[in-house]
Design a protein around this motif. Structure first.
Motif, PDB file in Angstrom:
ATOM      1  N   ALA A  82       0.807  -1.074  -0.158  1.00 32.42           N
ATOM      2  CA  ALA A  82       0.090   0.031  -0.029  1.00 32.42           C
ATOM      3  C   ALA A  82       0.874   1.148  -0.057  1.00 32.42           C
ATOM      4  N   SER A  83       0.434   2.242  -0.909  1.00 31.86           N
ATOM      5  CA  SER A  83       0.880   3.540  -1.011  1.00 31.86           C
ATOM      6  C   SER A  83       0.168   4.491  -0.020  1.00 31.86           C
ATOM      7  N   TYR A  84       0.757   5.663   0.495  1.00 35.41           N
ATOM      8  CA  TYR A  84      -0.025   6.224   1.289  1.00 35.41           C
ATOM      9  C   TYR A  84      -0.079   7.880   0.546  1.00 35.41           C
ATOM     10  N   TRP A  85      -1.133   8.695   0.877  1.00 31.08           N
ATOM     11  CA  TRP A  85      -1.052   9.943   0.802  1.00 31.08           C
ATOM     12  C   TRP A  85      -1.690  10.758   1.846  1.00 31.08           C
ATOM     13  N   SER A  86      -1.188  11.862   2.137  1.00 26.39           N
ATOM     14  CA  SER A  86      -1.761  12.957   3.128  1.00 26.39           C
ATOM     15  C   SER A  86      -2.836  13.960   2.421  1.00 26.39           C
ATOM     16  N   VAL A  87      -3.903  14.202   3.308  1.00 26.27           N
ATOM     17  CA  VAL A  87      -4.785  15.230   2.991  1.00 26.27           C
ATOM     18  C   VAL A  87      -4.497  16.423   3.121  1.00 26.27           C
ATOM     19  N   LEU A  88      -3.755  17.211   2.512  1.00 25.23           N
ATOM     20  CA  LEU A  88      -3.421  18.715   2.858  1.00 25.23           C
ATOM     21  C   LEU A  88      -4.012  19.542   3.542  1.00 25.23           C
ATOM     22  N   PRO A  89      -5.494  19.650   3.073  1.00 25.24           N
ATOM     23  CA  PRO A  89      -6.461  20.690   3.849  1.00 25.24           C
ATOM     24  C   PRO A  89      -6.773  20.317   5.262  1.00 25.24           C
TER      25      PRO A  89
END
Length: 129
Positions: A82-89
């Motif tokens: 699994a790759s991950y992303w951060s939610v900027l707002p």
């Protein structure tokens, strides 16, 4: 012998593990505060007892301009890496809030190009049709 290109070793070792993926009949919206991160009528619902069911939203329905790819990654013996992303707002609370299996095992190709979000990091609204 299994001749698939990318078979899941977990399925070979544990045939009792049951993971189901079904289309969700309705709309799913993901928000960080008032900011919409994703909205879809094409989400899939993945059930993997004993865990809570999870919505997987097509990449095309996710606003990647509001996300930043993270360095964090994990491995699932049933789905793959699994790759991950951060939610900027969402600021710091949005760190690693979305994950996706970009190259899932053959048994999980239905979630390729779909992202899932942690319910404690964003708000997920599901409205059945």
């Amino acid at each position: 012998m299994d001749k698939r290109a990318n078979p899941a070793p977990g399925f070979q070792r544990n045939p009792d593990k049951v993971i189901t993926i079904e289309p969700y009949r309705g709309a799913v919206t993901v928000r960080a505060g008032e900011t919409v991160i994703a909205r879809s009528t094409r989400a899939r619902l993945l059930s993997e007892p004993p865990y809570t069911a999870v919505f997987y939203i097509p990449f095309d329905d996710i606003d990647f301009s509001k996300l930043a790819r993270a360095e964090h990654s994990t491995h699932c013996p049933y789905k793959g890496n699994a790759s991950y992303w951060s939610v900027l707002p969402a600021g710091e609370s949005g760190k690693d809030a979305m994950w996706a299996y970009e190259q899932p095992f053959d048994e999980m190709t239905e979630i390729r190009d779909h992202g899932a979000f942690y319910t404690g990091k964003v708000t997920i609204e599901a409205t059945p049709s």
